[in-house]
Design a protein around this motif. Structure first.
Motif, PDB file in Angstrom:
ATOM      1  N   ARG A  77       0.801  -1.269  -0.104  1.00  0.00           N
ATOM      2  CA  ARG A  77       0.071  -0.057  -0.102  1.00  0.00           C
ATOM      3  C   ARG A  77       0.818   1.346  -0.094  1.00  0.00           C
ATOM      4  O   ARG A  77       0.455   2.351  -0.529  1.00  0.00           O
ATOM      5  N   ASN A  78       1.941   1.302   0.584  1.00  0.00           N
ATOM      6  CA  ASN A  78       2.887   2.270   0.424  1.00  0.00           C
ATOM      7  C   ASN A  78       3.544   2.710  -0.949  1.00  0.00           C
ATOM      8  O   ASN A  78       3.969   3.589  -1.269  1.00  0.00           O
ATOM      9  N   ARG A  79       3.513   1.751  -1.718  1.00  0.00           N
ATOM     10  CA  ARG A  79       4.129   1.644  -3.113  1.00  0.00           C
ATOM     11  C   ARG A  79       3.037   1.641  -4.263  1.00  0.00           C
ATOM     12  O   ARG A  79       3.237   2.242  -5.111  1.00  0.00           O
ATOM     13  N   GLY A  80       2.110   0.620  -4.105  1.00  0.00           N
ATOM     14  CA  GLY A  80       1.246   0.606  -5.058  1.00  0.00           C
ATOM     15  C   GLY A  80       0.290   1.839  -5.334  1.00  0.00           C
ATOM     16  O   GLY A  80       0.154   2.556  -4.443  1.00  0.00           O
ATOM     17  N   THR A  81      -0.314   1.991  -6.615  1.00  0.00           N
ATOM     18  CA  THR A  81      -1.026   2.969  -7.073  1.00  0.00           C
ATOM     19  C   THR A  81      -2.115   2.753  -7.781  1.00  0.00           C
ATOM     20  O   THR A  81      -2.321   1.609  -8.447  1.00  0.00           O
ATOM     21  N   VAL A  82      -3.083   3.673  -7.786  1.00  0.00           N
ATOM     22  CA  VAL A  82      -4.324   3.745  -8.520  1.00  0.00           C
ATOM     23  C   VAL A  82      -3.788   3.491 -10.109  1.00  0.00           C
ATOM     24  O   VAL A  82      -4.657   2.957 -11.045  1.00  0.00           O
ATOM     25  N   GLY A  83      -2.997   4.604 -10.405  1.00  0.00           N
ATOM     26  CA  GLY A  83      -2.635   4.686 -11.747  1.00  0.00           C
ATOM     27  C   GLY A  83      -1.718   3.234 -12.290  1.00  0.00           C
ATOM     28  O   GLY A  83      -2.112   2.874 -13.447  1.00  0.00           O
ATOM     29  N   GLY A  84      -1.415   2.494 -11.327  1.00  0.00           N
ATOM     30  CA  GLY A  84      -0.522   1.321 -11.767  1.00  0.00           C
ATOM     31  C   GLY A  84      -1.833   0.215 -11.907  1.00  0.00           C
ATOM     32  O   GLY A  84      -1.731  -0.634 -13.010  1.00  0.00           O
ATOM     33  N   ASN A  85      -2.794   0.520 -11.063  1.00  0.00           N
ATOM     34  CA  ASN A  85      -4.199  -0.697 -11.141  1.00  0.00           C
ATOM     35  C   ASN A  85      -4.746  -0.339 -12.436  1.00  0.00           C
ATOM     36  O   ASN A  85      -5.209  -1.224 -13.277  1.00  0.00           O
ATOM     37  N   LEU A  86      -4.926   0.802 -12.884  1.00  0.00           N
ATOM     38  CA  LEU A  86      -5.501   1.003 -14.103  1.00  0.00           C
ATOM     39  C   LEU A  86      -4.721   0.583 -15.423  1.00  0.00           C
ATOM     40  O   LEU A  86      -5.065   0.221 -16.252  1.00  0.00           O
ATOM     41  N   GLY A  87      -3.540   0.862 -15.264  1.00  0.00           N
ATOM     42  CA  GLY A  87      -2.501   0.559 -16.239  1.00  0.00           C
ATOM     43  C   GLY A  87      -2.551  -1.024 -16.526  1.00  0.00           C
ATOM     44  O   GLY A  87      -2.512  -1.580 -17.725  1.00  0.00           O
ATOM     45  N   ALA A  88      -2.589  -1.624 -15.497  1.00  0.00           N
ATOM     46  CA  ALA A  88      -2.391  -3.162 -15.693  1.00  0.00           C
ATOM     47  C   ALA A  88      -3.893  -3.761 -16.242  1.00  0.00           C
ATOM     48  O   ALA A  88      -3.942  -4.619 -17.000  1.00  0.00           O
ATOM     49  N   ALA A  89      -4.922  -3.070 -15.790  1.00  0.00           N
ATOM     50  CA  ALA A  89      -6.300  -3.378 -16.303  1.00  0.00           C
ATOM     51  C   ALA A  89      -6.661  -4.715 -16.071  1.00  0.00           C
ATOM     52  O   ALA A  89      -7.537  -5.368 -16.957  1.00  0.00           O
ATOM     53  N   SER A  90      -6.273  -5.195 -14.926  1.00  0.00           N
ATOM     54  CA  SER A  90      -6.449  -6.719 -14.342  1.00  0.00           C
ATOM     55  C   SER A  90      -8.088  -6.563 -13.975  1.00  0.00           C
ATOM     56  O   SER A  90      -8.611  -5.515 -13.461  1.00  0.00           O
ATOM     57  N   PRO A  91      -9.004  -7.607 -14.438  1.00  0.00           N
ATOM     58  CA  PRO A  91     -10.110  -7.487 -13.960  1.00  0.00           C
ATOM     59  C   PRO A  91     -10.283  -7.798 -12.300  1.00  0.00           C
ATOM     60  O   PRO A  91     -11.395  -7.495 -11.504  1.00  0.00           O
TER      61      PRO A  91
END
Length: 286
Positions: free
Chosen positions: A99-113
């Motif tokens: 949680r200290n490193r992960g981002t919403v932008g990364g989540n969107l970029g990966a586009a995993s269901p």
């Protein structure tokens, strides 16, 4: 593998224009796992950690502009009161280190269901701000962003700059089923947001279809049938859960069966609507 490290947003756009095959990396919580397991070996990495503006947020009218590099921990700490659905989802992501490193932008970029931030963004009616050097900025509604399994509307020369989310106008909830209580990929997930001013309810389904998606028929049903001045009717609640389950198109895999996912979506839909409605009624009565 080439490693590109811009220090400004303009430099990042220029690098992506010249090397569209370069994979952006911020927290690395998805990208590095794929590299370590030799799932994907990109020809170049575009490190965005030095682009300071990506790790900020701002308020623009009634909406919040959340930088693509803002860590989940910051969302929880600084935006939990105004974006509660997104903050709840952020709390379920991995470990404190993630949680200290992960981002919403990364989540969107990966586009995993299975990405945890997708359902609350859908329920809240968020929009994704993307930009390319040649074509400038465009805003993509969250419900148009996801095109397939790990495929999005992002073009090869575009980078995600921010996500825009309206401040919550009513209660929001996120629910997730996993094989254990923490540090787990969702078997399925569901988000719900009440929008009292518009007399509507937003939904988001995760890890139960090729893409994150809204339960549109369920939303339309509540728009027609929900009495905002009364208690929840049990038959209405049951039908809402059924319609949310019907909106899913899950598969059987190592984490769960399709039937179980449909059942769980129906249960989570009923529970989140009940929780949100109880909160809404308490505020009305106060």
């Amino acid at each position: 593998m080439e490693f590109l490290r811009p220090t400004t947003w303009a430099e990042a756009l220029a690098a992506k224009a010249v090397r569209p095959e370069a994979v952006p990396i911020q927290g690395g919580t998805d990208v590095m796992v794929e590299i370590n397991f030799d799932v994907h070996r990109p020809p170049a990495l575009l490190d965005l950690n030095q682009v300071a503006e990506l790790a900020t947020w701002s308020r623009e009218g009634g909406a919040y502009r959340v930088g693509a590099g803002l860590p989940y921990a910051k969302i929880i700490e600084e935006l939990g009161g105004v974006l509660p659905g997104l903050a709840q989802a952020a709390r379920t992501v991995g470990s404190p280190q993630i949680r200290n490193r992960g981002t919403v932008g990364g989540n969107l970029g990966a586009a995993s269901p299975a990405g945890d931030s997708h359902p609350p963004l859908l329920a809240a009616g968020a929009a994704v701000e993307v930009e390319s050097r040649e074509r400038g900025v465009r805003m993509i509604p969250a419900h148009e962003f996801y095109l397939g399994v790990k495929r999005s509307a992002l073009q090869a020369d575009e980078l995600i700059r921010a996500v825009h989310v309206e401040a919550a106008g009513g209660p929001q909830y996120f629910s997730k089923v996993g094989t254990r209580n923490a540090m787990v990929i969702a078997v399925c997930s569901f988000a719900l947001a009440l929008h009292p001013r518009e007399r509507r309810v937003g939904t988001g389904i995760g890890s139960a279809a090729p893409t994150p998606r809204r339960a549109l028929e369920a939303e339309d049903f509540l728009a027609r049938e929900l009495d905002w001045d009364a208690r929840l009717d049990s038959a209405l609640l049951r039908r809402f859960g059924e319609l949310c389950a019907q909106a899913a198109s899950p598969i059987d895999d190592v984490r769960g069966t399709a039937d179980y996912r449909r059942h769980a979506i129906a249960v989570m839909a009923r529970r989140t609507l009940t929780w949100a409605w109880n909160d809404y009624r308490k505020v009305r009565a106060a």
